[in-house]
Design a protein around this motif. Sequence first.
Motif, PDB file in Angstrom:
ATOM      1  N   LYS A  84       0.807  -1.222   0.000  1.00  0.00           N
ATOM      2  CA  LYS A  84       0.000   0.000   0.000  1.00  0.00           C
ATOM      3  C   LYS A  84       0.838   1.269   0.000  1.00  0.00           C
ATOM      4  N   GLN A  85       2.122   1.174   0.267  1.00  0.00           N
ATOM      5  CA  GLN A  85       2.955   2.364   0.384  1.00  0.00           C
ATOM      6  C   GLN A  85       3.234   2.979  -0.987  1.00  0.00           C
ATOM      7  N   PRO A  86       3.082   4.311  -1.117  1.00  0.00           N
ATOM      8  CA  PRO A  86       3.425   4.965  -2.387  1.00  0.00           C
ATOM      9  C   PRO A  86       4.898   4.759  -2.741  1.00  0.00           C
ATOM     10  N   HIS A  87       5.173   4.618  -4.025  1.00  0.00           N
ATOM     11  CA  HIS A  87       6.512   4.398  -4.580  1.00  0.00           C
ATOM     12  C   HIS A  87       7.083   3.025  -4.217  1.00  0.00           C
ATOM     13  N   GLU A  88       6.305   2.168  -3.569  1.00  0.00           N
ATOM     14  CA  GLU A  88       6.792   0.835  -3.230  1.00  0.00           C
ATOM     15  C   GLU A  88       6.018  -0.215  -4.031  1.00  0.00           C
ATOM     16  N   GLY A  89       4.878  -0.653  -3.523  1.00  0.00           N
ATOM     17  CA  GLY A  89       4.049  -1.604  -4.254  1.00  0.00           C
ATOM     18  C   GLY A  89       4.620  -3.011  -4.249  1.00  0.00           C
ATOM     19  N   TRP A  90       4.109  -3.843  -5.164  1.00  0.00           N
ATOM     20  CA  TRP A  90       4.480  -5.254  -5.186  1.00  0.00           C
ATOM     21  C   TRP A  90       5.931  -5.453  -5.608  1.00  0.00           C
ATOM     22  N   SER A  91       6.473  -4.531  -6.408  1.00  0.00           N
ATOM     23  CA  SER A  91       7.858  -4.694  -6.845  1.00  0.00           C
ATOM     24  C   SER A  91       8.840  -4.609  -5.679  1.00  0.00           C
ATOM     25  N   SER A  92       8.482  -3.888  -4.623  1.00  0.00           N
ATOM     26  CA  SER A  92       9.378  -3.786  -3.466  1.00  0.00           C
ATOM     27  C   SER A  92       9.447  -5.084  -2.678  1.00  0.00           C
ATOM     28  N   LEU A  93       8.517  -5.998  -2.916  1.00  0.00           N
ATOM     29  CA  LEU A  93       8.585  -7.298  -2.256  1.00  0.00           C
ATOM     30  C   LEU A  93       9.727  -8.150  -2.787  1.00  0.00           C
ATOM     31  N   PHE A  94      10.333  -7.740  -3.894  1.00  0.00           N
ATOM     32  CA  PHE A  94      11.422  -8.496  -4.508  1.00  0.00           C
ATOM     33  C   PHE A  94      12.721  -7.697  -4.501  1.00  0.00           C
ATOM     34  N   LYS A  95      12.846  -6.775  -3.557  1.00  0.00           N
ATOM     35  CA  LYS A  95      14.105  -6.052  -3.409  1.00  0.00           C
ATOM     36  C   LYS A  95      15.216  -7.013  -2.993  1.00  0.00           C
ATOM     37  N   GLY A  96      16.347  -6.901  -3.656  1.00  0.00           N
ATOM     38  CA  GLY A  96      17.483  -7.746  -3.312  1.00  0.00           C
ATOM     39  C   GLY A  96      17.331  -9.197  -3.695  1.00  0.00           C
ATOM     40  N   GLN A  97      16.303  -9.544  -4.474  1.00  0.00           N
ATOM     41  CA  GLN A  97      16.079 -10.949  -4.803  1.00  0.00           C
ATOM     42  C   GLN A  97      17.163 -11.484  -5.743  1.00  0.00           C
ATOM     43  N   TYR A  98      17.568 -10.680  -6.723  1.00  0.00           N
ATOM     44  CA  TYR A  98      18.636 -11.107  -7.635  1.00  0.00           C
ATOM     45  C   TYR A  98      19.959 -11.259  -6.876  1.00  0.00           C
ATOM     46  N   THR A  99      20.251 -10.341  -5.966  1.00  0.00           N
ATOM     47  CA  THR A  99      21.476 -10.430  -5.179  1.00  0.00           C
ATOM     48  C   THR A  99      21.456 -11.659  -4.283  1.00  0.00           C
ATOM     49  N   ASN A 100      20.311 -11.960  -3.703  1.00  0.00           N
ATOM     50  CA  ASN A 100      20.187 -13.158  -2.871  1.00  0.00           C
ATOM     51  C   ASN A 100      20.378 -14.418  -3.694  1.00  0.00           C
ATOM     52  N   TRP A 101      19.797 -14.452  -4.898  1.00  0.00           N
ATOM     53  CA  TRP A 101      19.975 -15.611  -5.789  1.00  0.00           C
ATOM     54  C   TRP A 101      21.431 -15.780  -6.179  1.00  0.00           C
ATOM     55  N   LEU A 102      22.102 -14.686  -6.511  1.00  0.00           N
ATOM     56  CA  LEU A 102      23.514 -14.757  -6.877  1.00  0.00           C
ATOM     57  C   LEU A 102      24.361 -15.250  -5.708  1.00  0.00           C
TER      58      LEU A 102
END
Length: 476
Positions: free
Chosen positions: A202-220
């Motif tokens: 619900k936060q402005p400028h965040e949304g569902w995409s912020s749920l995947f912050k750092g996901q690529y770095t974690n996978w790497l």
Amino acid sequence: MSADKSHPYATFPTSAGRGGNGLRPYYTPGMGNGNYTTVPMDALSTVSYNDYDDLIDSKAAARELVNFTVLKYLTTAMSSPFEVSKTLLQVQYTPREDVDIQLNTRVRSTDSDKEEHEYSDYSEGEENDFYEESDRRRRYSVGSDAGNAGSIDVDDPMFRKKVPVDSSGYVVRSSVYDDSTRPPHELKPILGVWQGIGQLMKQPHEGWSSLFKGQYTNWLYEITHLFLQPTLEGTLNDMLDLYDDTIPLIHLDRVGPNLATLVTSNLIVGFILSPLEIIRTRLIVQSAAPLQRKYKGPLHAFRTIIQEEGGVKGLYFSHNTLPTILFHTISPLIQNITPLIIDRVFRISASESPFFYSLAELGLNILEILITLPLDTIRKRLQCQIRSRTPGTKRYVPIVPLRPLPYTGVGNAVYSIVREEGGIQKKGKKKRSDKSLLNGWSLGGLYRGFSMQITSSIVLFFLHAINGIEDDYEDF
């Protein structure tokens, strides 16, 4: 040259002529005398078949590698929302209402004698009668109250309220629970993992995409760790002439040397990959608003940290060194001695008593969480602290409130969290009047996200128990 009548299809004479052998004119000296090697046809077919089998095996291995990396990426993506919310829950600073953290601030009252004197001198002049009359009408408008009026009377208690200001005179927030002074990009205090996910959505400028912050770095990080750690462990075992690292520890008579190489390899690889953990934590905690976002991605974050925080030496040897060493030593040690404790101390076999084995494993997993979760919390809080030697043009703006004063180390972090964060105070709850030494001390700040990890461990326990019951039924 006459052909042999008994062999009408013979091209060459079969009988020896004057020169001896009938094929003598076509004989080349040196063939078969070491200049050429005669290879049997069976050997040629065997070599070609072996090359073909190796090619097939390499293609299958490459296909399995690609499938594994894709599957690992999908699993990290599925767990990313929970990891993001858990990280925000761990690093957020939620002190008690009676905790006062001073950071270059001073309390300023709006009813100081100097301001009242200047206001009186200003309003008593004859040339300011017009402004005085308009100010009087504005302050004493009919039907207005102190909270909703356009301006507040100087005699009103709300006007005389003391507010903290910084050295430049700007008003600073006195509490993280004050909605009126909360920045628009900052979340309200998070009480749980699921609530954190909802607030991010619900936060402005965040949304569902912020749920995947750092996901690529974690996978790497996960993929690199899975490749480097077994390789380093095998190398150490070969150097020390130990048993193969593929043999489980419970099947070894002397587990000490192999356990030492296993923990050492995890520690070395974890220390080498620690910059990825710092980048992942900072990408999760930073605000996604365009005006506040400091790091654009993993590579930009790495370059920025190198430039601003003392290069590679500052990246590896800083306030994050000790918590990194502790976490990557204690965590693999507890994880790998768990089967040994169940098998050699509790005398429980996984094949004979799968239910009790899973129950013992659940208890030891809870013990592991009780030990490693505070280390993980302290580690992530220290990773969010930027001790920049060459400050950049943009400061680091978190999406949750952080402690205004930085922690000086692991011990100071433990003491500050236990002393200051005794839990979020609910509205309407009165403060305690006693001033005992341990009043308000709580370990809750070190165990945020504990319920989520316990729930996942319990779910795995039931899955293993059901699987063991099904195997017993099939054997029966």
